[in-house]
Design a protein around this motif. Structure first.
Motif, PDB file in Angstrom:
ATOM      1  N   LYS A   1       4.370  98.498  90.124  1.00  0.00           N
ATOM      2  CA  LYS A   1       3.195  98.622  89.245  1.00  0.00           C
ATOM      3  C   LYS A   1       3.415  97.994  87.875  1.00  0.00           C
ATOM      4  CE  LYS A   1       1.913 102.987  91.413  1.00  0.00           C
ATOM      5  NZ  LYS A   1       1.843 104.440  91.226  1.00  0.00           N
ATOM      6  N   VAL A   2       4.670  97.789  87.503  1.00  0.00           N
ATOM      7  CA  VAL A   2       4.999  97.239  86.190  1.00  0.00           C
ATOM      8  C   VAL A   2       4.803  95.726  86.210  1.00  0.00           C
ATOM      9  CG1 VAL A   2       6.893  96.845  84.563  1.00  0.00           C
ATOM     10  CG2 VAL A   2       6.660  99.057  85.672  1.00  0.00           C
ATOM     11  N   THR A   3       4.181  95.194  85.157  1.00  0.00           N
ATOM     12  CA  THR A   3       4.094  93.742  84.991  1.00  0.00           C
ATOM     13  C   THR A   3       4.671  93.360  83.633  1.00  0.00           C
ATOM     14  OG1 THR A   3       1.846  93.863  84.111  1.00  0.00           O
ATOM     15  CG2 THR A   3       2.090  93.462  86.483  1.00  0.00           C
ATOM     16  N   VAL A   4       5.299  92.198  83.597  1.00  0.00           N
ATOM     17  CA  VAL A   4       5.933  91.708  82.381  1.00  0.00           C
ATOM     18  C   VAL A   4       5.452  90.287  82.145  1.00  0.00           C
ATOM     19  CG1 VAL A   4       8.138  91.205  81.288  1.00  0.00           C
ATOM     20  CG2 VAL A   4       7.966  93.136  82.832  1.00  0.00           C
ATOM     21  N   ASP A   5       5.078  89.994  80.908  1.00  0.00           N
ATOM     22  CA  ASP A   5       4.615  88.645  80.546  1.00  0.00           C
ATOM     23  C   ASP A   5       5.737  87.876  79.872  1.00  0.00           C
ATOM     24  OD1 ASP A   5       2.038  89.087  81.474  1.00  0.00           O
ATOM     25  OD2 ASP A   5       1.305  89.795  79.535  1.00  0.00           O
ATOM     26  N   GLY A   6       5.836  86.613  80.245  1.00  0.00           N
ATOM     27  CA  GLY A   6       6.755  85.702  79.588  1.00  0.00           C
ATOM     28  C   GLY A   6       5.961  84.540  79.029  1.00  0.00           C
ATOM     29  N   LYS A   7       6.376  84.041  77.887  1.00  0.00           N
ATOM     30  CA  LYS A   7       5.646  82.954  77.227  1.00  0.00           C
ATOM     31  C   LYS A   7       6.511  81.707  77.141  1.00  0.00           C
ATOM     32  CE  LYS A   7       2.098  85.395  75.099  1.00  0.00           C
ATOM     33  NZ  LYS A   7       0.811  85.095  75.630  1.00  0.00           N
ATOM     34  N   SER A   8       5.831  80.578  77.129  1.00  0.00           N
ATOM     35  CA  SER A   8       6.526  79.303  76.939  1.00  0.00           C
ATOM     36  C   SER A   8       6.963  79.213  75.481  1.00  0.00           C
ATOM     37  CB  SER A   8       5.596  78.142  77.287  1.00  0.00           C
ATOM     38  OG  SER A   8       4.473  78.136  76.430  1.00  0.00           O
ATOM     39  N   GLU A   9       7.754  78.184  75.183  1.00  0.00           N
ATOM     40  CA  GLU A   9       8.249  78.020  73.818  1.00  0.00           C
ATOM     41  C   GLU A   9       7.116  77.808  72.820  1.00  0.00           C
ATOM     42  OE1 GLU A   9      11.340  75.053  73.848  1.00  0.00           O
ATOM     43  OE2 GLU A   9      12.442  76.127  75.398  1.00  0.00           O
ATOM     44  N   ASP A  10       6.059  77.117  73.228  1.00  0.00           N
ATOM     45  CA  ASP A  10       4.942  76.894  72.310  1.00  0.00           C
ATOM     46  C   ASP A  10       3.911  78.030  72.375  1.00  0.00           C
ATOM     47  OD1 ASP A  10       3.585  76.426  74.677  1.00  0.00           O
ATOM     48  OD2 ASP A  10       3.146  74.320  74.258  1.00  0.00           O
ATOM     49  N   GLY A  11       4.112  78.977  73.291  1.00  0.00           N
ATOM     50  CA  GLY A  11       3.233  80.134  73.383  1.00  0.00           C
ATOM     51  C   GLY A  11       1.921  79.896  74.107  1.00  0.00           C
ATOM     52  N   LYS A  12       1.675  78.697  74.633  1.00  0.00           N
ATOM     53  CA  LYS A  12       0.403  78.380  75.274  1.00  0.00           C
ATOM     54  C   LYS A  12       0.376  78.729  76.774  1.00  0.00           C
ATOM     55  CE  LYS A  12      -0.837  74.633  72.130  1.00  0.00           C
ATOM     56  NZ  LYS A  12      -1.167  73.205  72.029  1.00  0.00           N
ATOM     57  N   ILE A  13       1.554  78.934  77.359  1.00  0.00           N
ATOM     58  CA  ILE A  13       1.627  79.254  78.786  1.00  0.00           C
ATOM     59  C   ILE A  13       2.188  80.662  78.944  1.00  0.00           C
ATOM     60  CG2 ILE A  13       2.696  78.648  81.004  1.00  0.00           C
ATOM     61  CD1 ILE A  13       2.776  75.754  79.992  1.00  0.00           C
ATOM     62  N   THR A  14       1.533  81.451  79.799  1.00  0.00           N
ATOM     63  CA  THR A  14       1.971  82.822  80.061  1.00  0.00           C
ATOM     64  C   THR A  14       2.223  82.996  81.556  1.00  0.00           C
ATOM     65  OG1 THR A  14       0.624  83.632  78.227  1.00  0.00           O
ATOM     66  CG2 THR A  14       1.365  85.259  79.831  1.00  0.00           C
ATOM     67  N   MET A  15       3.401  83.521  81.888  1.00  0.00           N
ATOM     68  CA  MET A  15       3.741  83.855  83.270  1.00  0.00           C
ATOM     69  C   MET A  15       3.841  85.374  83.353  1.00  0.00           C
ATOM     70  SD  MET A  15       4.196  81.038  85.052  1.00  0.00           S
ATOM     71  CE  MET A  15       5.168  81.516  86.441  1.00  0.00           C
ATOM     72  N   THR A  16       3.294  85.952  84.419  1.00  0.00           N
ATOM     73  CA  THR A  16       3.374  87.395  84.630  1.00  0.00           C
ATOM     74  C   THR A  16       4.168  87.642  85.903  1.00  0.00           C
ATOM     75  OG1 THR A  16       1.238  87.684  83.544  1.00  0.00           O
ATOM     76  CG2 THR A  16       2.045  89.511  84.884  1.00  0.00           C
ATOM     77  N   ILE A  17       5.165  88.530  85.798  1.00  0.00           N
ATOM     78  CA  ILE A  17       6.036  88.877  86.918  1.00  0.00           C
ATOM     79  C   ILE A  17       6.068  90.396  87.032  1.00  0.00           C
ATOM     80  CG2 ILE A  17       8.423  88.837  87.748  1.00  0.00           C
ATOM     81  CD1 ILE A  17       8.790  86.158  86.528  1.00  0.00           C
ATOM     82  N   SER A  18       6.136  90.899  88.269  1.00  0.00           N
ATOM     83  CA  SER A  18       6.217  92.347  88.466  1.00  0.00           C
ATOM     84  C   SER A  18       7.625  92.847  88.165  1.00  0.00           C
ATOM     85  CB  SER A  18       5.846  92.715  89.907  1.00  0.00           C
ATOM     86  OG  SER A  18       6.909  92.414  90.781  1.00  0.00           O
ATOM     87  N   GLY A  19       7.763  94.161  88.113  1.00  0.00           N
ATOM     88  CA  GLY A  19       9.067  94.771  87.895  1.00  0.00           C
ATOM     89  C   GLY A  19      10.028  94.533  89.045  1.00  0.00           C
ATOM     90  N   GLN A  20       9.509  94.044  90.172  1.00  0.00           N
ATOM     91  CA  GLN A  20      10.348  93.710  91.318  1.00  0.00           C
ATOM     92  C   GLN A  20      10.625  92.209  91.396  1.00  0.00           C
ATOM     93  OE1 GLN A  20       7.825  95.451  94.369  1.00  0.00           O
ATOM     94  NE2 GLN A  20       9.246  97.168  94.559  1.00  0.00           N
TER      95      GLN A  20
ATOM     96  N   VAL B   1       3.247  87.188  89.569  1.00  0.00           N
ATOM     97  CA  VAL B   1       1.899  87.744  89.687  1.00  0.00           C
ATOM     98  C   VAL B   1       0.855  86.702  89.301  1.00  0.00           C
ATOM     99  CG1 VAL B   1       0.336  89.543  88.845  1.00  0.00           C
ATOM    100  CG2 VAL B   1       2.746  90.091  89.256  1.00  0.00           C
ATOM    101  N   SER B   2       1.067  86.047  88.155  1.00  0.00           N
ATOM    102  CA  SER B   2       0.089  85.051  87.720  1.00  0.00           C
ATOM    103  C   SER B   2       0.710  84.089  86.717  1.00  0.00           C
ATOM    104  CB  SER B   2      -1.131  85.741  87.092  1.00  0.00           C
ATOM    105  OG  SER B   2      -0.759  86.370  85.878  1.00  0.00           O
ATOM    106  N   ALA B   3      -0.024  82.991  86.508  1.00  0.00           N
ATOM    107  CA  ALA B   3       0.349  82.002  85.500  1.00  0.00           C
ATOM    108  C   ALA B   3      -0.940  81.591  84.797  1.00  0.00           C
ATOM    109  CB  ALA B   3       1.007  80.797  86.140  1.00  0.00           C
ATOM    110  N   ALA B   4      -0.870  81.451  83.487  1.00  0.00           N
ATOM    111  CA  ALA B   4      -2.063  81.064  82.718  1.00  0.00           C
ATOM    112  C   ALA B   4      -1.660  80.052  81.659  1.00  0.00           C
ATOM    113  CB  ALA B   4      -2.682  82.295  82.064  1.00  0.00           C
ATOM    114  N   ILE B   5      -2.596  79.141  81.384  1.00  0.00           N
ATOM    115  CA  ILE B   5      -2.370  78.123  80.358  1.00  0.00           C
ATOM    116  C   ILE B   5      -3.646  78.017  79.522  1.00  0.00           C
ATOM    117  CG2 ILE B   5      -3.065  76.246  81.898  1.00  0.00           C
ATOM    118  CD1 ILE B   5      -0.944  74.517  80.445  1.00  0.00           C
ATOM    119  N   GLU B   6      -3.475  77.910  78.216  1.00  0.00           N
ATOM    120  CA  GLU B   6      -4.641  77.818  77.333  1.00  0.00           C
ATOM    121  C   GLU B   6      -5.381  76.500  77.530  1.00  0.00           C
ATOM    122  OE1 GLU B   6      -3.478  78.481  73.271  1.00  0.00           O
ATOM    123  OE2 GLU B   6      -2.591  80.427  73.744  1.00  0.00           O
ATOM    124  N   SER B   7      -4.623  75.416  77.546  1.00  0.00           N
ATOM    125  CA  SER B   7      -5.239  74.100  77.678  1.00  0.00           C
ATOM    126  C   SER B   7      -4.196  73.113  78.162  1.00  0.00           C
ATOM    127  CB  SER B   7      -5.789  73.655  76.318  1.00  0.00           C
ATOM    128  OG  SER B   7      -6.178  72.316  76.366  1.00  0.00           O
TER     129      SER B   7
END
Length: 151
Positions: free
Chosen positions: A78-97, A101-107
């Motif tokens: 149930k736990v999710t953790v977000d990681g950010k790229s060095e410039d902060g524009k890309i976010t990766m989400t990974i579960s506690g296992q 879970v997902s990947a997002a990019i601003e532009s």
């Protein structure tokens, strides 16, 4: 006939004499209640049922660990953790296992293929590291609760 009688008597005497020189069989140790339930040994060790009780205790502890581990796995799912790229524009989400879970990019503007790949990799590594820290913290807590070390 007398000669045959003497021969039989000699055989009987020799057989009887031979039986007398055989060592006595070793005495059997008796099993007492004290031996079965512990305390029967000179060094203070337990008896047969004492060791069975130890195995039963270990089995119960293993069942408890399995139950707590299953609960921990469900919690980590149930736990999710977000990681950010060095410039902060890309976010990766990974579960506690450690399941993505997902990947997002601003532009996508300003990114070429190599830079985009590098930034996604950095975000993924950041999320993975945070997820591992979360899992390790929960495992240490579990071990401490079970009396197996930890914090």
């Amino acid at each position: 006939v007398a000669r045959a009688m003497r021969a039989v008597a000699c055989v009987v005497l020799l057989a009887a004499a031979g039986l007398g020189f055989q060592p006595a069989p070793p005495a059997r140790e008796s099993v007492t209640r004290r031996d079965l339930f512990g305390g029967g040994k000179k060094d203070g060790g337990g008896g047969a049922l004492s060791s069975v009780a130890g195995v039963v205790d270990q089995y119960k502890k293993a069942q408890q660990i399995a139950k707590k581990s299953a609960e921990l796995q469900a919690e980590l799912a149930k736990v999710t953790v977000d990681g950010k790229s060095e410039d902060g524009k890309i976010t990766m989400t990974i579960s506690g296992q450690q399941v993505p879970v997902s990947a997002a990019i601003e532009s996508l503007e300003g990114y070429d293929g190599a830079t985009l790949s590098d930034e996604f990799t950095a975000a993924m590594k950041d999320a993975h590291g945070k997820s591992l820290q979360e899992m390790q913290g929960k495992l240490q807590s579990l071990y401490a609760d079970m009396g197996m070390g930890g914090e």
